[in-house]
Design a protein around this motif. Structure first.
Motif, mmCIF file in Angstrom:
data_model
loop_
_atom_site.group_PDB
_atom_site.id
_atom_site.type_symbol
_atom_site.label_atom_id
_atom_site.label_comp_id
_atom_site.label_asym_id
_atom_site.label_seq_id
_atom_site.Cartn_x
_atom_site.Cartn_y
_atom_site.Cartn_z
ATOM 1 N N LEU A 137 0.838 -1.199 0.000
ATOM 2 C CA LEU A 137 0.000 0.000 0.000
ATOM 3 C C LEU A 137 0.877 1.255 0.000
ATOM 4 O O LEU A 137 1.711 1.432 0.886
ATOM 5 N N THR A 141 -2.112 6.321 -0.267
ATOM 6 C CA THR A 141 -3.337 5.594 0.072
ATOM 7 C C THR A 141 -3.474 5.458 1.579
ATOM 8 O O THR A 141 -4.575 5.571 2.130
ATOM 9 N N GLU A 144 -4.757 8.669 2.800
ATOM 10 C CA GLU A 144 -6.184 8.800 2.493
ATOM 11 C C GLU A 144 -7.023 8.002 3.486
ATOM 12 O O GLU A 144 -8.080 8.463 3.941
ATOM 13 N N GLY A 255 -7.273 0.183 -5.666
ATOM 14 C CA GLY A 255 -6.676 1.329 -4.997
ATOM 15 C C GLY A 255 -7.694 2.280 -4.401
ATOM 16 O O GLY A 255 -7.326 3.287 -3.794
ATOM 17 N N VAL A 257 -10.255 3.538 -1.724
ATOM 18 C CA VAL A 257 -10.478 3.350 -0.291
ATOM 19 C C VAL A 257 -11.976 3.174 -0.034
ATOM 20 O O VAL A 257 -12.776 4.036 -0.409
#
Length: 344
Positions: A137, A141, A144, A255, A257
């Motif tokens: 990851l 990300t 986020e 990818g 969320v």
């Protein structure tokens, strides 16, 4: 002695027909060289040769036993002689090629194997998937995810504080204390008065700490403790456990969320007991910043209810012990502005 040698002289009477619809005639049955020889009982003329491995029984465990050669169901041999039937089965077993292990399994065995395989996948796949996702990851990300968690925390009764002068003072404190790009939020109404870290360097400061802390240096200690906690284990792993296997797979492949799946995690994370880093690890961060650990450890009100076990070590190992002066992280005016960040 092989099974075929054992029964080479054995013979018996049976009924045979060249076609199913024909009337069966009495025959003599004996064993040849890997064959079953069928002869007319009167003339002893050979009527048929069957390859022993290719003989198939139509009605196992029934009498009379009915046989045909594989691939030709027209010929039928009927036997009632138990000796001959048992001998035929024994010779066939001896001549048959070894069966593969999967051929020995019945439907029930395949069902059990299937269930065991599914159970193994269910046990092994989710942890492996989550660990792999955490390993690959990217930081953006992670950030986020941390931002979405902080946003979810504010969707209830909590309120973020955003006074302009207080925000500027908080940014000044952040630049001097934390060593990576981070986002700090002061929030009113969280479940516990402490600094909580989330993935991607997102920190939530309970607003009560601004009244409880005697100085910016004491608050800095709470920030350093939250930072050290994030380094004990990967903070994204428990988030992946919360959202589940399928959402983790979606995060890995797309990818994106899964915001809705994050609901409730932040509040539960704040309420849960927090792990403690080693005192030496935390003291090394104080030393790197030329900060004393005493303001945090000696603050009249504890700035983290889970940190009691650390305080004695922080006092004893203060990297600035014996020094008469230490630098101030914020001016008096900045500290007052930070304390009033929720008032505007």
């Amino acid at each position: 002695m092989t099974a075929l040698d054992k029964y080479r002289k054995l013979e018996g009477i049976g009924l045979w027909s060249a076609r199913v619809e024909d009337q069966r005639r009495e025959v003599v049955v004996n064993f040849g060289d890997a064959t079953l020889v069928i002869s007319d009982s009167r003339s002893m003329q050979v009527l048929s040769h069957w390859s022993l491995p290719a003989v198939r029984r139509h009605n196992p465990r029934e009498r009379p036993a009915l046989y045909s050669p594989e691939g030709d169901g027209a010929e039928v041999l009927e036997l009632e002689d138990d000796w001959l039937i048992d001998a035929l089965e024994e010779v066939q077993a001896a001549l048959a090629p070894p069966r593969r292990w999967r051929d020995r399994l019945g439907p029930r065995s395949y069902g059990v194997l299937g269930l065991l395989t599914l159970a193994g996948v269910a046990l092994v796949f989710p942890p492996a998937l989550k660990q792999h996702t955490a390993d690959v990851l990217p930081w953006t990300t992670r950030h986020e995810i941390g931002t979405r968690l902080a946003d979810d925390l504010q969707s209830g009764d909590t309120v973020a504080c955003s006074g302009a002068q207080g925000r500027a003072a908080l940014d000044a404190l952040h630049r001097q204390v934390l060593d990576q790009p981070v986002e700090l939020r002061v929030v009113q109404g969280t479940a516990r008065p402490r600094v909580t870290g989330f993935p991607g360097g997102v920190y939530v400061i309970d607003a009560r700490l601004l009244d409880m802390a005697d100085s910016a240096e004491a608050l800095a200690g709470a920030l350093l403790l939250a930072e050290a906690r994030l380094r004990i284990t990967d903070p994204v792993r428990p988030v992946l456990d919360h959202i589940g296997t399928f959402q983790t797979l979606g995060l890995l492949t797309s990818g994106a969320v899964p915001t809705s799946a994050l609901t409730g995690y932040a509040d539960a994370h704040i309420r849960a007991p927090a792990p403690l880093p080693e005192a030496a690890t935390l003291l090394s961060r104080f030393a790197a910043l030329d900060l004393s650990s005493r303001p945090f450890a000696d603050n009249p009100e504890p700035l983290d209810l889970d940190a009691d076990a650390l305080l004695a070590g922080l006092r004893a190992g203060d990297p600035m012990a014996g020094q008469t002066t230490t630098r101030a992280l914020l001016s008096d005016g900045q500290w007052v502005s930070l304390q009033n960040i929720c008032a505007f």
